[in-house]
Design a protein around this motif. Sequence first.
Motif, PDB file in Angstrom:
ATOM      1  N   ASP A  52       0.862  -1.179   0.000  1.00  0.00           N
ATOM      2  CA  ASP A  52       0.000   0.000   0.000  1.00  0.00           C
ATOM      3  C   ASP A  52       0.902   1.234   0.000  1.00  0.00           C
ATOM      4  N   TRP A  53       1.232   1.707  -1.189  1.00  0.00           N
ATOM      5  CA  TRP A  53       2.218   2.776  -1.307  1.00  0.00           C
ATOM      6  C   TRP A  53       1.686   4.114  -0.810  1.00  0.00           C
ATOM      7  N   ALA A  54       0.387   4.329  -0.864  1.00  0.00           N
ATOM      8  CA  ALA A  54      -0.179   5.580  -0.346  1.00  0.00           C
ATOM      9  C   ALA A  54       0.018   5.668   1.170  1.00  0.00           C
ATOM     10  N   THR A  55      -0.176   4.554   1.853  1.00  0.00           N
ATOM     11  CA  THR A  55       0.048   4.536   3.301  1.00  0.00           C
ATOM     12  C   THR A  55       1.532   4.670   3.619  1.00  0.00           C
ATOM     13  N   ALA A  56       2.379   4.090   2.792  1.00  0.00           N
ATOM     14  CA  ALA A  56       3.826   4.233   2.984  1.00  0.00           C
ATOM     15  C   ALA A  56       4.243   5.692   2.838  1.00  0.00           C
ATOM     16  N   ASP A  57       3.658   6.384   1.862  1.00  0.00           N
ATOM     17  CA  ASP A  57       3.939   7.819   1.714  1.00  0.00           C
ATOM     18  C   ASP A  57       3.418   8.611   2.906  1.00  0.00           C
ATOM     19  N   ALA A  58       2.260   8.205   3.424  1.00  0.00           N
ATOM     20  CA  ALA A  58       1.710   8.878   4.608  1.00  0.00           C
ATOM     21  C   ALA A  58       2.627   8.688   5.816  1.00  0.00           C
ATOM     22  N   ALA A  59       3.259   7.528   5.907  1.00  0.00           N
ATOM     23  CA  ALA A  59       4.209   7.290   7.003  1.00  0.00           C
ATOM     24  C   ALA A  59       5.399   8.238   6.894  1.00  0.00           C
ATOM     25  N   GLY A  60       5.885   8.439   5.694  1.00  0.00           N
ATOM     26  CA  GLY A  60       6.979   9.391   5.493  1.00  0.00           C
ATOM     27  C   GLY A  60       6.575  10.806   5.852  1.00  0.00           C
ATOM     28  N   THR A  61       5.358  11.167   5.487  1.00  0.00           N
ATOM     29  CA  THR A  61       4.849  12.492   5.832  1.00  0.00           C
ATOM     30  C   THR A  61       4.717  12.653   7.339  1.00  0.00           C
ATOM     31  N   LEU A  62       4.265  11.610   7.999  1.00  0.00           N
ATOM     32  CA  LEU A  62       4.165  11.636   9.464  1.00  0.00           C
ATOM     33  C   LEU A  62       5.532  11.870  10.102  1.00  0.00           C
ATOM     34  N   PHE A  63       6.545  11.187   9.605  1.00  0.00           N
ATOM     35  CA  PHE A  63       7.893  11.326  10.160  1.00  0.00           C
ATOM     36  C   PHE A  63       8.439  12.740   9.934  1.00  0.00           C
ATOM     37  N   VAL A  64       8.285  13.255   8.731  1.00  0.00           N
ATOM     38  CA  VAL A  64       8.770  14.608   8.436  1.00  0.00           C
ATOM     39  C   VAL A  64       8.010  15.641   9.258  1.00  0.00           C
ATOM     40  N   SER A  65       6.715  15.415   9.451  1.00  0.00           N
ATOM     41  CA  SER A  65       5.916  16.338  10.264  1.00  0.00           C
ATOM     42  C   SER A  65       6.371  16.337  11.722  1.00  0.00           C
ATOM     43  N   ALA A  66       6.734  15.172  12.238  1.00  0.00           N
ATOM     44  CA  ALA A  66       7.238  15.101  13.614  1.00  0.00           C
ATOM     45  C   ALA A  66       8.546  15.874  13.752  1.00  0.00           C
ATOM     46  N   ILE A  67       9.407  15.769  12.760  1.00  0.00           N
ATOM     47  CA  ILE A  67      10.673  16.508  12.784  1.00  0.00           C
ATOM     48  C   ILE A  67      10.390  18.016  12.720  1.00  0.00           C
ATOM     49  N   ALA A  68       9.518  18.422  11.815  1.00  0.00           N
ATOM     50  CA  ALA A  68       9.203  19.845  11.678  1.00  0.00           C
ATOM     51  C   ALA A  68       8.578  20.401  12.959  1.00  0.00           C
ATOM     52  N   ALA A  69       7.682  19.636  13.577  1.00  0.00           N
ATOM     53  CA  ALA A  69       7.062  20.089  14.823  1.00  0.00           C
ATOM     54  C   ALA A  69       8.097  20.224  15.933  1.00  0.00           C
ATOM     55  N   SER A  70       9.028  19.290  16.012  1.00  0.00           N
ATOM     56  CA  SER A  70      10.040  19.363  17.065  1.00  0.00           C
ATOM     57  C   SER A  70      10.957  20.564  16.874  1.00  0.00           C
TER      58      SER A  70
END
Length: 115
Positions: A52-70
């Motif tokens: 499920d590549w859309a969910t895999a992309d969402a996981a990457g977005t989640l990780f980048v968002s966590a970095i940006a928030a921190s």
Amino acid sequence: MTIGTVPPPARRIGAGAVLAVAVLQVVAIVVTVVLWFFYTVFAGGACAPSCDWATADAAGTLFVSAIAASILVTVTAAIVARRTGRDFAWVPLASTALVIAGYCAAAAVFDTAMR
């Protein structure tokens, strides 16, 4: 102290303390980005037709968002510490925990997408 003398100004802890501890946050970001890179690069070959590549992309977005928030939280703490003189050196440590939690959550979502 004698009458008429002005006491020395209190030592204010400002953005320097926050930025000094933020070095740990930068190290955590670099380490988790390297881990994320190797975790995702070698994962897609085993399930390529059914992933499920859309969910895999969402996981990457989640990780980048966590970095940006921190980073945003740490920058905000540095600005507030500079203006108020308060010690907010604990904020980059909490932000580091946010990076690690974001990595773990994103890895779990990515793992789910790869099954």
